[in-house]
Write a protein that holds these residues in place. Structure first.
Motif, PDB file in Angstrom:
ATOM      1  N   TRP A 286     -26.058 -56.657 -53.792  1.00  0.00           N
ATOM      2  CA  TRP A 286     -24.913 -56.099 -54.519  1.00  0.00           C
ATOM      3  C   TRP A 286     -24.589 -54.695 -53.994  1.00  0.00           C
ATOM      4  O   TRP A 286     -23.421 -54.335 -53.833  1.00  0.00           O
ATOM      5  N   ARG A 287     -25.630 -53.920 -53.755  1.00  0.00           N
ATOM      6  CA  ARG A 287     -25.393 -52.560 -53.275  1.00  0.00           C
ATOM      7  C   ARG A 287     -24.779 -52.588 -51.871  1.00  0.00           C
ATOM      8  O   ARG A 287     -23.923 -51.764 -51.541  1.00  0.00           O
ATOM      9  N   LEU A 288     -25.235 -53.538 -51.044  1.00  0.00           N
ATOM     10  CA  LEU A 288     -24.656 -53.678 -49.719  1.00  0.00           C
ATOM     11  C   LEU A 288     -23.161 -53.993 -49.828  1.00  0.00           C
ATOM     12  O   LEU A 288     -22.334 -53.398 -49.126  1.00  0.00           O
ATOM     13  N   ALA A 289     -22.810 -54.896 -50.721  1.00  0.00           N
ATOM     14  CA  ALA A 289     -21.402 -55.247 -50.917  1.00  0.00           C
ATOM     15  C   ALA A 289     -20.601 -54.037 -51.390  1.00  0.00           C
ATOM     16  O   ALA A 289     -19.492 -53.780 -50.907  1.00  0.00           O
ATOM     17  N   ALA A 290     -21.165 -53.291 -52.323  1.00  0.00           N
ATOM     18  CA  ALA A 290     -20.459 -52.132 -52.875  1.00  0.00           C
ATOM     19  C   ALA A 290     -20.266 -51.032 -51.840  1.00  0.00           C
ATOM     20  O   ALA A 290     -19.369 -50.193 -51.972  1.00  0.00           O
ATOM     21  N   SER A 291     -21.110 -51.014 -50.794  1.00  0.00           N
ATOM     22  CA  SER A 291     -21.031 -49.950 -49.794  1.00  0.00           C
ATOM     23  C   SER A 291     -19.917 -50.176 -48.765  1.00  0.00           C
ATOM     24  O   SER A 291     -19.567 -49.267 -48.023  1.00  0.00           O
ATOM     25  N   ILE A 292     -19.356 -51.387 -48.718  1.00  0.00           N
ATOM     26  CA  ILE A 292     -18.292 -51.679 -47.754  1.00  0.00           C
ATOM     27  C   ILE A 292     -16.970 -51.130 -48.287  1.00  0.00           C
ATOM     28  O   ILE A 292     -16.589 -51.441 -49.419  1.00  0.00           O
ATOM     29  N   PRO A 293     -16.261 -50.317 -47.523  1.00  0.00           N
ATOM     30  CA  PRO A 293     -14.989 -49.741 -47.994  1.00  0.00           C
ATOM     31  C   PRO A 293     -14.016 -50.824 -48.440  1.00  0.00           C
ATOM     32  O   PRO A 293     -13.927 -51.899 -47.835  1.00  0.00           O
ATOM     33  N   ALA A 294     -13.270 -50.539 -49.502  1.00  0.00           N
ATOM     34  CA  ALA A 294     -12.358 -51.524 -50.089  1.00  0.00           C
ATOM     35  C   ALA A 294     -11.353 -52.059 -49.078  1.00  0.00           C
ATOM     36  O   ALA A 294     -11.037 -53.256 -49.067  1.00  0.00           O
ATOM     37  N   GLU A 295     -10.854 -51.179 -48.194  1.00  0.00           N
ATOM     38  CA  GLU A 295      -9.831 -51.608 -47.247  1.00  0.00           C
ATOM     39  C   GLU A 295     -10.384 -52.549 -46.171  1.00  0.00           C
ATOM     40  O   GLU A 295      -9.622 -53.181 -45.439  1.00  0.00           O
ATOM     41  N   GLN A 296     -11.717 -52.648 -46.065  1.00  0.00           N
ATOM     42  CA  GLN A 296     -12.321 -53.521 -45.058  1.00  0.00           C
ATOM     43  C   GLN A 296     -12.838 -54.833 -45.639  1.00  0.00           C
ATOM     44  O   GLN A 296     -13.302 -55.703 -44.908  1.00  0.00           O
ATOM     45  N   ARG A 297     -12.742 -54.993 -46.945  1.00  0.00           N
ATOM     46  CA  ARG A 297     -13.446 -56.113 -47.571  1.00  0.00           C
ATOM     47  C   ARG A 297     -12.843 -57.472 -47.248  1.00  0.00           C
ATOM     48  O   ARG A 297     -13.572 -58.470 -47.190  1.00  0.00           O
ATOM     49  N   THR A 298     -11.542 -57.521 -47.033  1.00  0.00           N
ATOM     50  CA  THR A 298     -10.954 -58.825 -46.695  1.00  0.00           C
ATOM     51  C   THR A 298     -11.512 -59.370 -45.384  1.00  0.00           C
ATOM     52  O   THR A 298     -11.495 -60.576 -45.149  1.00  0.00           O
ATOM     53  N   ASP A 299     -12.036 -58.495 -44.530  1.00  0.00           N
ATOM     54  CA  ASP A 299     -12.618 -58.938 -43.257  1.00  0.00           C
ATOM     55  C   ASP A 299     -13.881 -59.763 -43.479  1.00  0.00           C
ATOM     56  O   ASP A 299     -14.312 -60.493 -42.580  1.00  0.00           O
ATOM     57  N   TYR A 300     -14.482 -59.637 -44.665  1.00  0.00           N
ATOM     58  CA  TYR A 300     -15.747 -60.322 -44.936  1.00  0.00           C
ATOM     59  C   TYR A 300     -15.590 -61.453 -45.954  1.00  0.00           C
ATOM     60  O   TYR A 300     -16.583 -62.065 -46.343  1.00  0.00           O
ATOM     61  N   VAL A 301     -14.362 -61.717 -46.384  1.00  0.00           N
ATOM     62  CA  VAL A 301     -14.114 -62.791 -47.355  1.00  0.00           C
ATOM     63  C   VAL A 301     -13.616 -64.015 -46.599  1.00  0.00           C
ATOM     64  O   VAL A 301     -12.655 -63.935 -45.829  1.00  0.00           O
ATOM     65  N   SER A 302     -14.279 -65.156 -46.800  1.00  0.00           N
ATOM     66  CA  SER A 302     -13.944 -66.374 -46.048  1.00  0.00           C
ATOM     67  C   SER A 302     -12.531 -66.856 -46.359  1.00  0.00           C
ATOM     68  O   SER A 302     -11.955 -66.548 -47.412  1.00  0.00           O
ATOM     69  N   ALA A 303     -11.971 -67.645 -45.429  1.00  0.00           N
ATOM     70  CA  ALA A 303     -10.634 -68.210 -45.623  1.00  0.00           C
ATOM     71  C   ALA A 303     -10.620 -69.095 -46.867  1.00  0.00           C
ATOM     72  O   ALA A 303      -9.648 -69.104 -47.637  1.00  0.00           O
ATOM     73  N   PHE A 304     -11.686 -69.859 -47.068  1.00  0.00           N
ATOM     74  CA  PHE A 304     -11.800 -70.712 -48.251  1.00  0.00           C
ATOM     75  C   PHE A 304     -11.684 -69.886 -49.525  1.00  0.00           C
ATOM     76  O   PHE A 304     -10.939 -70.228 -50.446  1.00  0.00           O
ATOM     77  N   LEU A 305     -12.392 -68.759 -49.576  1.00  0.00           N
ATOM     78  CA  LEU A 305     -12.387 -67.919 -50.769  1.00  0.00           C
ATOM     79  C   LEU A 305     -11.045 -67.214 -50.951  1.00  0.00           C
ATOM     80  O   LEU A 305     -10.561 -67.059 -52.079  1.00  0.00           O
ATOM     81  N   ARG A 306     -10.412 -66.831 -49.845  1.00  0.00           N
ATOM     82  CA  ARG A 306      -9.093 -66.200 -49.942  1.00  0.00           C
ATOM     83  C   ARG A 306      -8.062 -67.187 -50.504  1.00  0.00           C
ATOM     84  O   ARG A 306      -7.212 -66.825 -51.316  1.00  0.00           O
ATOM     85  N   ASN A 307      -8.148 -68.458 -50.061  1.00  0.00           N
ATOM     86  CA  ASN A 307      -7.240 -69.484 -50.598  1.00  0.00           C
ATOM     87  C   ASN A 307      -7.499 -69.730 -52.082  1.00  0.00           C
ATOM     88  O   ASN A 307      -6.566 -69.908 -52.876  1.00  0.00           O
ATOM     89  N   LEU A 308      -8.770 -69.722 -52.433  1.00  0.00           N
ATOM     90  CA  LEU A 308      -9.139 -69.912 -53.829  1.00  0.00           C
ATOM     91  C   LEU A 308      -8.595 -68.757 -54.680  1.00  0.00           C
ATOM     92  O   LEU A 308      -8.082 -68.954 -55.787  1.00  0.00           O
ATOM     93  N   MET A 309      -8.701 -67.567 -54.126  1.00  0.00           N
ATOM     94  CA  MET A 309      -8.230 -66.369 -54.805  1.00  0.00           C
ATOM     95  C   MET A 309      -6.712 -66.428 -55.015  1.00  0.00           C
ATOM     96  O   MET A 309      -6.209 -66.133 -56.110  1.00  0.00           O
ATOM     97  N   ALA A 310      -5.975 -66.832 -53.978  1.00  0.00           N
ATOM     98  CA  ALA A 310      -4.516 -66.919 -54.077  1.00  0.00           C
ATOM     99  C   ALA A 310      -4.105 -67.957 -55.130  1.00  0.00           C
ATOM    100  O   ALA A 310      -3.156 -67.737 -55.901  1.00  0.00           O
ATOM    101  N   TYR A 311      -4.816 -69.051 -55.181  1.00  0.00           N
ATOM    102  CA  TYR A 311      -4.511 -70.094 -56.172  1.00  0.00           C
ATOM    103  C   TYR A 311      -4.742 -69.570 -57.594  1.00  0.00           C
ATOM    104  O   TYR A 311      -3.945 -69.833 -58.499  1.00  0.00           O
ATOM    105  N   ASP A 312      -5.828 -68.850 -57.768  1.00  0.00           N
ATOM    106  CA  ASP A 312      -6.129 -68.282 -59.089  1.00  0.00           C
ATOM    107  C   ASP A 312      -5.026 -67.329 -59.538  1.00  0.00           C
ATOM    108  O   ASP A 312      -4.633 -67.323 -60.711  1.00  0.00           O
ATOM    109  N   ILE A 313      -4.531 -66.503 -58.624  1.00  0.00           N
ATOM    110  CA  ILE A 313      -3.476 -65.540 -58.960  1.00  0.00           C
ATOM    111  C   ILE A 313      -2.202 -66.273 -59.368  1.00  0.00           C
ATOM    112  O   ILE A 313      -1.549 -65.928 -60.362  1.00  0.00           O
ATOM    113  N   ASP A 314      -1.854 -67.311 -58.637  1.00  0.00           N
ATOM    114  CA  ASP A 314      -0.612 -68.046 -58.901  1.00  0.00           C
ATOM    115  C   ASP A 314      -0.691 -68.903 -60.161  1.00  0.00           C
ATOM    116  O   ASP A 314       0.322 -69.124 -60.830  1.00  0.00           O
ATOM    117  N   ASN A 315      -1.894 -69.398 -60.472  1.00  0.00           N
ATOM    118  CA  ASN A 315      -2.027 -70.373 -61.562  1.00  0.00           C
ATOM    119  C   ASN A 315      -2.881 -69.891 -62.731  1.00  0.00           C
ATOM    120  O   ASN A 315      -3.115 -70.650 -63.666  1.00  0.00           O
TER     121      ASN A 315
END
Length: 394
Positions: A286-315
């Motif tokens: 958790w601390r490792l995750a928190a140490s990554i700058p917010a503007e860089q975090r999308t670089d470490y989020v999988s395409a699957f999770l990004r699609n899941l995230m977009a679906y959640d926002i829309d629905n």
């Protein structure tokens, strides 16, 4: 300082006390005619109870407001007016005024401000003098180390010669978050004394918004389990939470281990854990995750999770949250359903939809880890990227 405090009490027409930033007594005005047991006991003690220190720390939230003080009426028969003493935008101490002889409103606010300004100047000088002398107690020495008061290790080693810390150790550090603590929780105010009975080989002090407990672990290199059980009961009774650092021997690095304990406590609350005590060892990722700058975090989020995230926002669905809890619980349907407060079949339905609609793969340890870490990145950045906090109910 004592002479100045007596004169200030005359101007404010009430008894006053001054505490430093570490919640130790700097000076009390003359209290020979004061019949307030709590006030006189504080003078004899020489330091603030942890409960009172938490109250003083809470006044920090008043900084920058039109009313930079707070009045408390639950500490004995008389009210207290608390004001932080601020120098160069830093709090260096606190002024406490007892409403004993004269009502607070009978003294103009400008007079309080004037007195506080004079006390700030004197306290600044007083603290500079105190730094040039030996520390008065083990707790004050620990406070100095936590505040990074030693320019280098050589000065630190010289200072601990002949103290209880010269040969002691190893240690573990417990940080108890007092941010939400209210003195109204209990009429009994003996937190420091209670900690002393639970952990006889320990030192405690108030630092920032935490009660910091340095526990000597001995040969076992672990905090005694019976002590942790007693502490957990006490924390539960007062609705408090704590974090525990790694075991360590180098007191010069105590600030690092305080950060570990504070991080564990914070991450446990973010994750929704109902445990009163969080071990840092359980939150390294958790601390490792928190140490990554917010503007860089999308670089470490999988395409699957990004699609899941977009679906959640829309629905306005909960697929990301379900995935996180499902992976956190080792893909246990029963535990996931229990934590989400839904039926087991609801979890089965959501997991199958993730497979069919988004191509989710849950039989690959690598992909499971990648997606779990992606969820941590979202969680530790309050829902970023995106405008929705998926974990606001965890």
């Amino acid at each position: 300082m004592d002479l100045l405090v007596d004169r200030a009490a005359e101007v404010l027409k009430n008894p006053i006390a001054v505490f430093d930033k570490n919640y130790y007594t700097v000076s009390y005005s003359d209290t020979t005619d004061v019949q307030d047991e709590v006030w006189t006991a504080g003078k004899k003690r020489g330091y603030c109870l942890f409960e009172y220190a938490a109250m003083l720390h809470g006044v920090e939230s008043m900084r920058g407001t039109p009313l930079p003080f707070q009045i408390f009426d639950d500490w004995g028969p008389h009210r207290r007016r608390i004001c932080p003493l601020i120098s160069n935008s830093l709090t260096i101490g606190y002024l406490s005024v007892l409403e004993y002889h004269t009502a607070f409103d009978a003294v103009p606010g400008e007079i309080y401000d004037l007195v506080a300004g004079v006390l700030v100047k004197e306290l600044t000088i007083e603290q500079a003098i105190r730094l040039s002398h030996q520390h008065d107690s083990a707790e004050m020495l620990l406070s100095s180390i936590l505040n990074e008061g030693f320019a280098n290790r050589a000065l630190f080693l010289q200072r601990i010669l002949g103290t209880v810390f010269e040969q002691a150790g190893p240690y573990s550090l417990i940080g108890i978050n007092m941010h939400a603590f209210s003195s109204r929780v209990s009429g009994e105010r003996h937190f420091k004394a209670r900690l002393g009975t639970i952990f006889p080989k320990a030192w405690s002090l108030f630092f920032r918004e935490y009660v910091v407990l340095l526990v000597e672990c001995g040969k076992s290199r672990q905090i005694p389990q019976d002590g942790l059980q007693q502490l957990e009961g006490y924390l539960s009774e007062h609705d408090l939470c704590a974090g525990i650092s790694d075991t360590f021997s180098d007191l010069y690095e105590i600030r690092r281990y305080f950060n570990q304990a504070a991080m564990a406590e914070k991450m446990a609350r973010i994750s929704g854990s109902d445990a009163r005590i969080a071990q840092y060892d359980d939150y390294r990722l958790w601390r490792l995750a928190a140490s990554i700058p917010a503007e860089q975090r999308t670089d470490y989020v999988s395409a699957f999770l990004r699609n899941l995230m977009a679906y959640d926002i829309d629905n306005q669905s909960d697929y990301v949250k379900t995935l996180f809890i499902y992976l956190k619980n080792g893909q246990s349907l029963a535990l996931t359903a229990q934590e989400l407060h839904v039926h087991r079949n609801t979890v089965v339905y959501r997991i199958e939809k993730m497979r069919e609609r988004f191509g989710g793969v849950f039989d690959s340890p690598y992909h499971n880890f990648q997606n779990f870490f992606g969820c941590l990145l979202l969680l530790t950045s309050d829902g970023q990227p995106g405008s929705t906090d998926y974990f606001d109910t965890i």
